[in-house]
Structures are given as C-alpha cells and as structure tokens.
Motif scaffolding. Structure first.
Motif, short mmCIF file in Angstrom:
data_model
loop_
_atom_site.label_atom_id
_atom_site.label_comp_id
_atom_site.label_asym_id
_atom_site.label_seq_id
_atom_site.Cartn_x
_atom_site.Cartn_y
_atom_site.Cartn_z
N UNK A 1 0.78 -1.00 0.22
CA UNK A 1 -0.07 -0.02 0.34
C UNK A 1 0.92 1.43 -0.29
N UNK A 2 2.65 1.29 0.62
CA UNK A 2 2.97 2.78 0.59
C UNK A 2 3.48 2.98 -0.26
N UNK A 3 3.93 1.43 -1.20
CA UNK A 3 4.61 1.58 -2.04
C UNK A 3 4.13 1.52 -2.91
N UNK A 4 3.60 0.93 -3.34
CA UNK A 4 1.89 0.86 -4.95
C UNK A 4 2.08 2.15 -5.08
N UNK A 5 1.95 2.65 -6.82
CA UNK A 5 1.76 4.58 -7.06
C UNK A 5 0.50 4.42 -6.88
N UNK A 6 -0.18 3.29 -7.19
CA UNK A 6 -1.58 3.26 -7.85
C UNK A 6 -2.26 3.58 -6.32
N UNK A 7 -1.70 3.41 -5.15
CA UNK A 7 -2.36 2.94 -3.80
C UNK A 7 -2.17 4.14 -3.27
N UNK A 8 -0.92 5.01 -3.27
CA UNK A 8 -0.50 5.82 -2.80
C UNK A 8 -1.34 6.69 -2.64
N UNK A 9 -1.99 7.11 -1.16
CA UNK A 9 -2.86 8.38 -0.92
C UNK A 9 -2.94 8.33 0.43
N UNK A 10 -4.16 9.06 1.23
CA UNK A 10 -4.30 9.23 2.44
C UNK A 10 -4.79 8.16 2.92
N UNK A 11 -5.64 7.88 1.88
CA UNK A 11 -6.35 6.99 2.42
C UNK A 11 -5.57 4.81 2.64
N UNK A 12 -4.79 4.55 1.40
CA UNK A 12 -4.39 3.48 1.47
C UNK A 12 -3.19 3.90 2.69
N UNK A 13 -2.69 5.45 2.96
CA UNK A 13 -1.83 5.32 4.47
C UNK A 13 -2.17 4.61 5.92
N UNK A 14 -3.50 5.63 5.44
CA UNK A 14 -4.26 5.28 6.84
C UNK A 14 -4.46 3.67 7.00
N UNK A 15 -5.16 2.67 5.93
CA UNK A 15 -4.97 1.48 5.98
C UNK A 15 -3.88 1.21 6.42
N UNK A 16 -2.78 0.96 5.95
CA UNK A 16 -1.47 0.88 6.01
C UNK A 16 -0.79 0.74 7.47
N UNK A 17 -1.09 1.99 7.85
CA UNK A 17 -1.36 2.35 9.94
C UNK A 17 -1.50 1.01 10.23
N UNK A 18 -3.20 1.35 9.79
CA UNK A 18 -4.31 0.26 10.71
C UNK A 18 -3.23 -1.32 11.06
N UNK A 19 -2.70 -1.62 9.23
CA UNK A 19 -2.60 -3.01 9.57
C UNK A 19 -1.44 -2.94 9.81
N UNK A 20 -0.31 -1.86 10.36
CA UNK A 20 1.17 -2.04 11.06
C UNK A 20 0.43 -2.37 12.21
N UNK A 21 -0.26 -1.83 12.88
CA UNK A 21 -0.96 -1.89 13.77
C UNK A 21 -1.35 -3.45 14.92
N UNK A 22 -2.24 -3.74 13.38
CA UNK A 22 -2.57 -5.19 13.87
C UNK A 22 -1.24 -5.97 13.58
N UNK A 23 -0.61 -6.30 12.26
CA UNK A 23 0.29 -7.17 12.33
C UNK A 23 1.68 -6.49 14.05
N UNK A 24 1.45 -5.68 14.78
CA UNK A 24 1.91 -4.87 15.73
C UNK A 24 2.01 -5.70 17.04
#
Lengths: 399, 249
Positions: free
Chosen positions: A294-317
């Motif tokens: 989500x963070x590196x994909x050009x298509x997905x690079x946006x605030x919603x993607x960053x937010x989703x990625x952040x939630x996923x990182x917390x789940x992973x943590x």
C-alpha cells in the motif's frame, strides 16, 4: 502560553467520544478489580504462561508511545521543520499512550495495591527497575519538552529538551527489549537482537498510531493535515516496517543456524498451531507485506492507503508481540537437555493459554484510556495547528 | 579447707550439686534436645555466610512413582491442590526423564535450586526475591508485587504464582494471593537445625535419595558425598551455580 498558530479542539463530538471511551475504561477497572479480588485464576494465565494478553497490550502501548514521538524528534533533533507544527501533538500522544500502557501493566500485577513498593523500593540489578525510571523519566522529559515548546521558551531550551527526549526514548525501548533479551533461560527470548528489534518496532508502531491519530484528530476539527507530512511519514513507516522485517529475519535465521533455539523457532514458525498463523498471516502478511504494498504502490499511494497501512501495521504489531510474549512462554523450558521430560507441573509439554474476557477488557481499556487522555489533552490545550480546511464528505484529502 | 576447693566438698553439698545436674539432664531428655538448642540459630541472628546450604539428589535411589517428598512439602507448607493443576503451587515436583539416546528412565525431584547467582534475584524489581547469606533463596512476601518477572527468569520453573485466595496458611510459611513463592529449603526447620521436610520424608520412606547439608563444610557428609560421586547441576551452562546437585543424570 504561546497559542499562535494553534488551537484547542472543538467541543463538537468530544462528549460522544467520552461516552464511548469511559465505559471501556470502567470495564478495564472492573476487570482489574475482579482479578484483584478473585485472583488471576479468572484469567487464562497460569504457572506456565505468567504474562498474558494484558502484557501484550502494555508492551504494545509502551512501544507505540516511544514511536509516537517520531515527528517531534524529526522536528527538533533532525531539523525537519515541516514536522514542527505537529510536534506538540506528537509529545502528547507519546505521554498518553505510555500512561495507558502503564495502567495495564500495573493493574495486571498480582498486588497492584503495592504500587508504592514498586516506586519506592528498587533492586538496581533489575532491568524492570530501570524501566520504572525509564517510564517516569519519559513522561517528565516529554512533559518538559511540551512545556518549553508551548511556553515561548528559548529555542535552545526546546532543542535541548528534544534531544534529551530523543535519547531517553531510545533508552526506554531498549530497556523494554532488554526485559526479554536478558531472559537467558528461555530460548524464545535470550537474544541481544531483541533490543534493536524493539526500537525498530517502536518506530513502526509509533509512526502508524501517530498517522491514525493525526488524521482523525484533524478530521475531528474539520481540517486536513499537510499532505506532504502524511506522505513523508508514510514513507518513513514503510522503511521502519522493512527494518523490523529485516531484524526478524536475522533473528530467525540466526536461531535456525545456531541450533540451540531451533526448536522454539520451528514451533513459532511452523508447528505451533495458532502462533505460526499469527506470525505469517498477522505479522508478516497483514502487518508487513500488505502495508508495504500500500505504501509503495503508485496506484494506492494516497491518504486512505497510508491510513489503511497504518492500521495494518498496528494489527501486525499486536500479532508480533503476541507471538513473542505468549509463544515464547508456551514453548517448554529445556531444563534437561538430551532428555524427554514429563511431570505434574507440565514439564516438557507445550502450555495452554487462551485469554479470557477479563484480559481483553483490561488490554482494550488501556488503549481506550490512552485515547481518552489524548482527547482531553486536545480539548484543553492548544495542540492542533491551524491547517487547511477539509473538503466536505471526505475523511482525508489525498496529497 | 580452702574456699573453692571442690576436691574437699562436704558430702551434703556434693550430693546436692550432683542431683541438680542430674535433674537438669533429665528435664531435657532425650539428650538430642540439648544438642538442638546448642545448634539452632537464635531468633534475630543473621544467617552466616560461612554456611552454604545445599542438597544432593541421588537419582539412582529416587523411585519413580514415589511422591513422599512432594507430599511432605505440601503438608509442611499447607499447599493444597485444586482441580486446575495449571495454577496449583508446586514447590517441589517429581519429573520423569527418558534419555533420548539410550532410553534410560530417571525419576527425580525438582525444586528451587537456590542458585548462587540466582536469575530470580537479579530481575526482581523490588528486591523481594533475595538470597540469604547462607545461600537460601527466598521471597519476601511483604514486598513482592506479583509482577512474575522472576518466574520468567527462573531456568528451572521452580516458582509458582498464587492465582486464588488462600486460607489456613501455616505461620512458618507466609503465603498469599497475588504473590510468587517457591521452595524455602524449609528455612524455618533449617534455622532450628532440622532437615527440610522433603529430605526427612525421603529418608523415612527408606530411599535416602536426598541429602541436605552445608556445601562449604568440607568435613560434612554432603561435601564428602559430593567428592565421592559424580554430580551435576541443572543447566550449569547458565552459570547460576545452583545449591542443588544431581547424581545419576
């Protein structure tokens, strides 16, 4: 107090959040009361798994707290002025998250009523005792940093407080990692690499939770954060996730190569039931690979993607800490190398652990308390920078 | 007659002194009691670093299925089992081993190893876990906060956390919900020059697999036996130098 460029959060929505969060905090306190009166028998913990889900949440919040200070450190220590407007928010998030984690840690003690003993009687050989100073020191130092930055203190004072806070947070997470790293008897823990791993994990988790907090608190105020800040923090998040992955890979491969810890690594990665699932699906898949995409994909690079990625990182943590803390305990101690052992005290067998509702209530309540404290701080202190208004009907504005 | 010359005491006085001495001896009979009082550590006197209490577990004499030591410990300290063994306190347990190469079967008791460099003492944040000068590792039940870090650190799984409310504790074994506890080497007995309950029970059962004594007394039976037979300490690679030695592993 220097309020120029900052404002207090609006009353609108505040009490709604309070109404949602206060019952969660009360539930946590009620759970702790039950554990205190009936004993830890009502939890899933036992004499084999002595640290359960509350510890997972407590360590999670402590790591988040240290990492949430990233924007403040970027601004003060590394001179990235772009982050200066959100440095206050960063400091407040850090303190509130740490308090939430400490509340869970204290309420999970067998004798929480003896807290005064813990803060007045020290064994200075104990890493745990060092951490007590680490936690309280962190709150004081970040508090001083915030006071300096809000009170028109000379720039030198703010910078000095920022430098001390940066050094302290590294020590804090190093100490948290060392709590596990010094446990020489347990093959799942005994590794110096746990110290840098915890530091890196705190960077990743803290950045993720800060990004979520930043977007939501701005949204609460009908504003949008600086898109460039979001993008750059998103890129930093990706780098931190990669570093964590790299350190986990090094730790795993070293253990497999060395032989002594091969059994516990094989258990956690392949044969251990729920633990390999949490490791591969939770920590690696959902918590690392997907956020990186989500963070590196050009298509997905946006605030919603960053937010989703952040939630996923917390789940992973959370998955990462569950595998480390619980998985490391359920795997049997090797007291008799070269022998198969059995006893009435569960020697030689994988221990059972399933968290009960009481533990879930306590852990989630700690998170709720941290969020509640953040909201109260934002409602009472000028922490939010004046920023661009939000377009109606959108959660965030894509950069 | 010169004053104080007892060689020429009058017969009446001599008889009086002799009967007084005899009465003193009779009142303390059997004679063991006199020895007890002489050797027991007076209350308030600190443990001596000149002593290091330890134990030899002779696994060649330990009988599989015999729980005499475990039962004696439970009785001595009031440890009661519940229907949830995973949360029961076990200060001493019998472990059955099978050698992975030879298939040889061994049975032995495991308790707190009373390490010289005890990990539980090192990690305890409040210093509640401590080591007496004479080598006995204990938990101060008044300053234990129940953090369980010592249980995480113990390489021998020798400690138990009390998960439930307790009643009917023994006065010599302070215990309570929310704290950690482990084998005390029956310190209340040792300070009265008696052996730990497990050792006494093993001897009474006729196995004599447990020998308790002073590791630093070269003339003592324990040190002598350690010099005669091959022994090893559990996880000696960790450098904790346990006070408990095992023969036959």
């Amino acid at each position: 107090m220097n309020n120029t460029g900052y404002h207090v959060a609006p009353a609108q929505g505040f009490w709604l959040f309070v109404l949602i969060l206060v019952p969660m905090v009360i539930a946590a306190l009620w759970s702790a009361h039950q554990m205190d009166t009936a004993g830890h028998a009502i939890t899933g913990m036992n004499n084999q798994v002595v640290w359960g889900l509350p510890h997972v949440f407590a360590v999670f919040l402590i790591l988040c707290a240290s990492g949430a200070l990233n924007p403040a450190s970027l601004s003060t220590v590394f001179g990235r002025t772009r982050y200066a407007p959100i440095a206050r928010l960063s400091g407040v998030f850090a303190i509130c998250l740490l308090v939430g984690g400490l509340v869970v840690l204290v309420l999970d003690l067998g004798r929480p009523d003896r807290l005064q003993v813990a803060i007045t009687t020290y064994n200075f050989r104990s890493i745990f005792a060092w951490n007590v100073f680490g936690y309280t020191g962190f709150i004081v130092i970040v508090g001083v940093y915030l006071a300096c930055s809000m009170d028109n203190a000379p720039r030198g004072a703010v910078k000095t407080a920022g430098y001390v806070a940066f050094a302290w947070r590294i020590l804090l997470t190093s100490g948290t990692g060392a709590i596990f790293g010094v446990l020489v008897a347990r093959e799942g823990y005994d590794a110096a690499i746990l110290v840098p791993l915890f530091v890196a994990t705190s960077f990743a988790l803290g950045t993720a939770i800060f990004l979520i907090g930043l977007v939501l608190s701005f949204r609460w105020n009908g504003q949008v954060p600086d898109p460039e800040v979001l993008t750059k923090l998103g890129r930093l998040l990706a780098i931190f996730v990669l570093v964590v992955l790299c350190l986990v890979a090094v730790q795993t491969l070293t253990s497999l190569y060395g032989g002594r810890e091969r059994g516990v690594v094989e258990f956690l990665l392949f044969s251990g039931g729920v633990y390999p699932v949490l490791f591969w699906l939770g920590q690696v898949g959902l918590g690392s690979i997907l956020p990186l995409m989500l963070l590196y994909s050009r298509r997905a690079r946006g605030c919603a993607s960053i937010l989703t990625a952040s939630v996923l990182v917390m789940v992973g943590g959370l998955c990462q800490l569950y595998v480390l803390i619980i998985g490391g305990q359920v795997y049997p101690l090797r007291i008799f190398p070269g022998y198969r052992s059995s006893s009435s005290f569960f020697d030689g067998v994988v221990a059972d652990y399933a968290p009960t509702l009481w533990e879930v209530l306590l852990g989630v309540g700690g998170v709720a308390m941290a969020v509640l404290l953040c909201l109260v701080a934002m409602r009472t202190l000028p922490l939010l920078p004046r920023a661009l208004p939000l377009k109606p009907g959108t959660l965030v504005r894509d950069p | 007659m010169a004053a104080g010359d007892t060689s020429t005491l009058p017969r009446r006085e001599l008889l009086g002194r002799a009967s007084a001495l005899a009465g003193l001896v009779v009142s303390f009979a059997p004679g063991m009691r006199l020895i007890d009082l002489a050797a027991a550590k007076p209350d308030g006197e600190a443990a001596s670093a000149e002593v290091r209490w330890g134990m030899l577990v002779d696994t060649t004499r330990c009988v599989s299925g015999c729980d005499a030591c475990v039962n004696a410990c439970a009785t001595e300290h009031g440890l009661e089992m519940t229907d949830r063994p995973e949360i029961d306190a076990q200060w001493i347990r019998k472990v059955d081993l099978i050698d992975e190469d030879s298939g040889k079967e061994i049975s032995l008791p495991v308790m707190c190893q009373h390490c010289e460099d005890a990990p539980c003492v090192a990690v305890c944040p409040t210093g509640a876990s401590f080591r007496r000068e004479d080598g006995i590792v204990l938990v101060n039940q008044h300053t234990c906060i129940g953090c369980r870090y010592c249980m995480m650190a113990c390489p021998y799984k020798a400690r138990s956390f009390i998960h439930i409310n307790l009643t009917g504790q023994r006065t010599h074994s302070p215990r309570g919900k929310g704290t950690v506890e482990s084998c005390t080497f029956c310190v209340h007995r040792v300070d009265r020059d008696r052996e730990p309950a497990c050792v006494e029970a093993c001897t009474a059962a006729g196995h004599q697999a447990l020998l308790f004594g002073d590791l630093s007394d070269n003339e003592g039976e324990l040190a002598q036996r350690l010099g005669e037979v091959q022994t090893q300490q559990l996880r000696s690679d960790l450098g904790t130098n346990p006070g408990v030695h095992y023969h036959g592993l």
